[in-house]
Motif scaffolding. Structure first.
Motif, PDB file in Angstrom:
ATOM      1  N   GLY A  75       0.791  -1.219   0.000  1.00 55.13           N
ATOM      2  CA  GLY A  75       0.000   0.000   0.000  1.00 55.13           C
ATOM      3  C   GLY A  75       0.827   1.274   0.000  1.00 55.13           C
ATOM      4  N   VAL A  76       0.227   2.295  -0.600  1.00 54.55           N
ATOM      5  CA  VAL A  76       0.786   3.642  -0.585  1.00 54.55           C
ATOM      6  C   VAL A  76      -0.323   4.564  -0.078  1.00 54.55           C
ATOM      7  N   PRO A  77      -0.261   4.940   1.223  1.00 58.40           N
ATOM      8  CA  PRO A  77      -1.331   5.763   1.784  1.00 58.40           C
ATOM      9  C   PRO A  77      -1.152   7.249   1.492  1.00 58.40           C
ATOM     10  N   VAL A  83      -7.032   8.035   1.126  1.00 58.69           N
ATOM     11  CA  VAL A  83      -7.072   6.838   0.297  1.00 58.69           C
ATOM     12  C   VAL A  83      -5.741   6.103   0.420  1.00 58.69           C
ATOM     13  N   MET A  84      -5.802   4.798   0.266  1.00 58.46           N
ATOM     14  CA  MET A  84      -4.581   4.014   0.166  1.00 58.46           C
ATOM     15  C   MET A  84      -4.672   3.215  -1.124  1.00 58.46           C
ATOM     16  N   ARG A  85      -3.664   3.345  -1.933  1.00 57.98           N
ATOM     17  CA  ARG A  85      -3.604   2.630  -3.203  1.00 57.98           C
ATOM     18  C   ARG A  85      -2.712   1.414  -3.004  1.00 57.98           C
ATOM     19  N   CYS A  86      -3.184   0.250  -3.453  1.00 62.65           N
ATOM     20  CA  CYS A  86      -2.389  -0.972  -3.339  1.00 62.65           C
ATOM     21  C   CYS A  86      -2.653  -1.856  -4.549  1.00 62.65           C
ATOM     22  N   LEU A  87      -1.834  -2.874  -4.678  1.00 68.45           N
ATOM     23  CA  LEU A  87      -1.981  -3.810  -5.785  1.00 68.45           C
ATOM     24  C   LEU A  87      -2.884  -4.972  -5.386  1.00 68.45           C
ATOM     25  N   SER A  88      -3.585  -5.524  -6.365  1.00 68.84           N
ATOM     26  CA  SER A  88      -4.348  -6.747  -6.125  1.00 68.84           C
ATOM     27  C   SER A  88      -3.353  -7.866  -5.808  1.00 68.84           C
ATOM     28  N   PRO A  89      -3.806  -8.940  -5.167  1.00 72.09           N
ATOM     29  CA  PRO A  89      -2.886 -10.029  -4.809  1.00 72.09           C
ATOM     30  C   PRO A  89      -2.096 -10.589  -5.999  1.00 72.09           C
ATOM     31  N   ASP A  90      -2.699 -10.587  -7.206  1.00 74.12           N
ATOM     32  CA  ASP A  90      -1.965 -11.094  -8.377  1.00 74.12           C
ATOM     33  C   ASP A  90      -1.100 -10.012  -9.028  1.00 74.12           C
ATOM     34  N   ASN A  92      -2.029  -7.502 -10.831  1.00 73.00           N
ATOM     35  CA  ASN A  92      -2.496  -7.075 -12.145  1.00 73.00           C
ATOM     36  C   ASN A  92      -3.359  -5.816 -12.149  1.00 73.00           C
ATOM     37  N   LYS A  93      -3.835  -5.381 -10.983  1.00 77.54           N
ATOM     38  CA  LYS A  93      -4.639  -4.162 -10.983  1.00 77.54           C
ATOM     39  C   LYS A  93      -4.416  -3.385  -9.693  1.00 77.54           C
ATOM     40  N   VAL A  94      -4.775  -2.122  -9.742  1.00 82.95           N
ATOM     41  CA  VAL A  94      -4.626  -1.217  -8.606  1.00 82.95           C
ATOM     42  C   VAL A  94      -5.960  -1.130  -7.872  1.00 82.95           C
ATOM     43  N   ILE A  95      -5.901  -1.202  -6.558  1.00 84.43           N
ATOM     44  CA  ILE A  95      -7.093  -1.095  -5.714  1.00 84.43           C
ATOM     45  C   ILE A  95      -6.959   0.181  -4.896  1.00 84.43           C
ATOM     46  N   ASP A  96      -8.011   0.979  -4.832  1.00 83.45           N
ATOM     47  CA  ASP A  96      -8.035   2.157  -3.972  1.00 83.45           C
ATOM     48  C   ASP A  96      -8.942   1.871  -2.790  1.00 83.45           C
ATOM     49  N   ILE A  97      -8.403   2.010  -1.587  1.00 84.64           N
ATOM     50  CA  ILE A  97      -9.186   1.856  -0.361  1.00 84.64           C
ATOM     51  C   ILE A  97      -9.410   3.263   0.173  1.00 84.64           C
ATOM     52  N   HIS A  98     -10.669   3.705   0.117  1.00 86.11           N
ATOM     53  CA  HIS A  98     -11.003   5.082   0.480  1.00 86.11           C
ATOM     54  C   HIS A  98     -11.387   5.213   1.944  1.00 86.11           C
ATOM     55  N   GLY A  99     -10.943   6.291   2.547  1.00 89.75           N
ATOM     56  CA  GLY A  99     -11.369   6.650   3.888  1.00 89.75           C
ATOM     57  C   GLY A  99     -12.655   7.450   3.803  1.00 89.75           C
ATOM     58  N   ASP A 100     -13.309   7.586   4.912  1.00 90.46           N
ATOM     59  CA  ASP A 100     -14.531   8.375   4.992  1.00 90.46           C
ATOM     60  C   ASP A 100     -14.144   9.773   5.476  1.00 90.46           C
ATOM     61  N   GLN A 101     -14.106  10.738   4.559  1.00 89.14           N
ATOM     62  CA  GLN A 101     -13.635  12.070   4.914  1.00 89.14           C
ATOM     63  C   GLN A 101     -14.548  12.759   5.919  1.00 89.14           C
ATOM     64  N   VAL A 102     -15.839  12.508   5.837  1.00 85.62           N
ATOM     65  CA  VAL A 102     -16.768  13.120   6.799  1.00 85.62           C
ATOM     66  C   VAL A 102     -16.504  12.558   8.198  1.00 85.62           C
ATOM     67  N   ALA A 103     -16.380  11.236   8.303  1.00 81.47           N
ATOM     68  CA  ALA A 103     -16.104  10.617   9.601  1.00 81.47           C
ATOM     69  C   ALA A 103     -14.746  11.065  10.133  1.00 81.47           C
ATOM     70  N   ALA A 104     -13.759  11.173   9.265  1.00 87.28           N
ATOM     71  CA  ALA A 104     -12.424  11.616   9.692  1.00 87.28           C
ATOM     72  C   ALA A 104     -12.485  13.025  10.250  1.00 87.28           C
TER      73      ALA A 104
END
Length: 128
Positions: A75-77, A83-90, A92-104
């Motif tokens: 991951g690269v937060p 958001v944290m950007r990371c690679l799929s386990p294989d 082959n693709k980029v996954i973005d894990i988004h935070g909740d800005q309102v909750a933060a």
């Protein structure tokens, strides 16, 4: 993991195991853990088991993931973008894990208010 997050997840208290880990808060003060709990963290591509230390604090976040977990998911937060950007386990693709800005922002405001009790007044900031 803050106790409030543990409670909101409705985890049974008997799942907490004792821990002797010494923790220091961001202010350098000792924080005594309530216990630790093993949970599965699921993103869109994988499920990883992690151990969380539960503490009685009032933070500006819901959960902290350690460097070990971030490295395992490659991951690269970005705190700026919640958001944290990371690679799929294989890899082959980029996954973005988004935070909740309102909750933060809500957590941050609560932290500022509780930190200000008995201390210097807190200046408010308006969103741009």
């Amino acid at each position: 993991m803050p106790r409030v997050t543990f409670d909101r997840l409705e985890i049974k208290p008997e799942r907490l195991k004792p821990t002797r880990n010494l923790l220091l808060g961001f202010d350098g003060k000792r924080v005594d853990p309530i216990g630790m709990v093993e949970l599965t963290v699921q993103d869109t591509e994988r499920a990883l088991t992690e151990i969380f230390i539960v503490v009685e604090i009032h933070p500006s976040y819901n959960l902290l993931m350690g460097r070990g977990w971030i490295h395992r998911v490659q991951g690269v937060p970005s705190t700026l973008h919640q958001v944290m950007r990371c690679l799929s386990p294989d890899g082959n693709k980029v996954i973005d894990i988004h935070g909740d800005q309102v909750a933060a922002k809500e957590c941050y405001i609560i932290t500022l208010k509780s930190a200000g009790k008995g201390k210097a007044p807190i200046r408010s900031a308006s969103p741009r």
